[in-house]
Design a protein around this motif. Structure first.
Motif, PDB file in Angstrom:
ATOM      1  N   LYS A  52     -10.426   5.262  -3.549  1.00  0.00           N
ATOM      2  CA  LYS A  52      -9.194   5.065  -2.799  1.00  0.00           C
ATOM      3  C   LYS A  52      -9.158   6.015  -1.609  1.00  0.00           C
ATOM      4  O   LYS A  52      -8.685   7.143  -1.715  1.00  0.00           O
ATOM      5  N   ASP A 111      -4.523   1.258   5.997  1.00  0.00           N
ATOM      6  CA  ASP A 111      -5.156   0.700   4.803  1.00  0.00           C
ATOM      7  C   ASP A 111      -4.991   1.646   3.624  1.00  0.00           C
ATOM      8  O   ASP A 111      -5.334   2.825   3.700  1.00  0.00           O
ATOM      9  N   GLU A 113      -5.827   0.239   0.363  1.00  0.00           N
ATOM     10  CA  GLU A 113      -6.492  -0.505  -0.705  1.00  0.00           C
ATOM     11  C   GLU A 113      -7.723   0.252  -1.201  1.00  0.00           C
ATOM     12  O   GLU A 113      -8.348   1.005  -0.460  1.00  0.00           O
ATOM     13  N   GLU A 114      -8.059   0.032  -2.464  1.00  0.00           N
ATOM     14  CA  GLU A 114      -9.239   0.640  -3.046  1.00  0.00           C
ATOM     15  C   GLU A 114     -10.490  -0.140  -2.643  1.00  0.00           C
ATOM     16  O   GLU A 114     -10.438  -1.341  -2.384  1.00  0.00           O
TER      17      GLU A 114
END
Length: 303
Positions: A52, A111, A113-114
């Protein structure tokens, strides 16, 4: 010494003991544009892992699987010796030939997101050999994607060494080391601060993961040697509590907010007033060599 004359200094309970003041660690405050945490889900060499990243500017995340230990150490030494490693091309040109696999991800500033990174199954790699190993399971490098952003930040790269369990070594996944590289050729090693839990329960328990938020690092500086210690970003509520100067209560007076980190044990447990009365850490009893303030705002406002 039984049977011998031994000089003894007797002190009464009312005598005031002379306590030398704790040396103040010289500090510089920097803006760290990088953050990298272990993502959700199980992580291993065979299954891969989720990462992450969180960046203040557009960044490039480069994942080097099975990176040679010696080569990485030479890269870090070369950066401090004059060769500047500030872009993902610099790291890929040197580390990619000495790694089993490399993946690259673009991370925008918005961003959250993982990203999933893994070794392709066709390589048939399930472990990195017996201990001591010659390769790190994973080295994750964050670099700024735009030239304009590199001109605005002193910190230009983040290098994270990550351990992952495999068939021969089942130690749980964790970040072993994390370094910040600057445009001047310096290198900071990030280390966790150990904070005491608030007895009143107003703040959540601290996260001792050495991965840090992008906007909260505090770097120490003394002469030519620099070491970075950072306050973990943690939960948003914890960040707001610390930023407002309402942190966990001092373990000594239970009145003022904790604002002092003791070195070398890195316990953040006392306030500005109580730190002058101790030569040993109240938590672990280690000798206090020096200390630094978590927040530099009060000192700046007084000036």
């Amino acid at each position: 010494m039984f049977g011998f004359d031994v000089p003894v200094i007797l002190r009464g309970s009312d005598d005031t003991q002379s306590i030398l003041p704790t040396p103040e660690k010289k500090m510089v405050q920097m803006s760290n544009p990088f953050s990298l945490k272990m993502g959700s889900g199980f992580a291993s060499v065979v299954d891969g892992l989720w990462l992450k990243p969180c960046c203040l500017e557009p960044c490039i995340l480069s994942c080097f699987w099975g990176c040679d230990v010696t080569v990485l150490q030479r890269v870090l030494q070369a950066h401090q010796g004059g060769s500047r490693f500030s872009t993902h091309h610099h790291f890929q040109d040197v580390l990619n030939p000495f790694s089993h696999h490399c993946q690259t991800f673009f991370i925008s500033s918005e961003d959250r997101e993982e990203r999933y990174s893994h070794i392709p199954s066709d390589q048939g790699l399930s472990d990195f050999g017996p201990l001591p190993r010659q390769r790190y399971p994973l080295v994750a490098v964050l670099t700024l994607a735009e030239n304009e952003a590199r001109d605005g930040y002193n910190i230009v790269a983040s290098v994270s060494v990550i351990h992952l369990p495999d068939n021969k070594h089942n130690l749980s996944a964790r970040i072993l080391f994390q370094y910040l590289l600057t445009s001047q050729g310096n290198m900071y090693e990030l280390k966790a601060l150990f904070m005491s839990a608030n007895s009143s329960g107003e703040s959540a328990h601290p996260d001792t993961n050495p991965v840090t938020g992008p906007s909260e690092p505090e770097c120490e500086e003394e002469d030519n040697e620099k070491v970075a210690s950072v306050v973990d970003g943690g939960e948003e509520q914890d960040e707001q509590v610390w930023s407002k100067g309402q942190g966990r209560d001092c373990v000594v007076c239970q009145n003022e907010a904790v604002n002092r980190v003791l070195l070398p044990c890195r316990h953040a447990c006392v306030c500005d007033s109580c730190v002058a009365h101790f030569q040993h850490c109240p938590i672990c009893r280690a000798f206090i060599q020096e200390s630094f303030a978590l927040s530099l705002v009060p000192a700046a406002s007084e000036q």
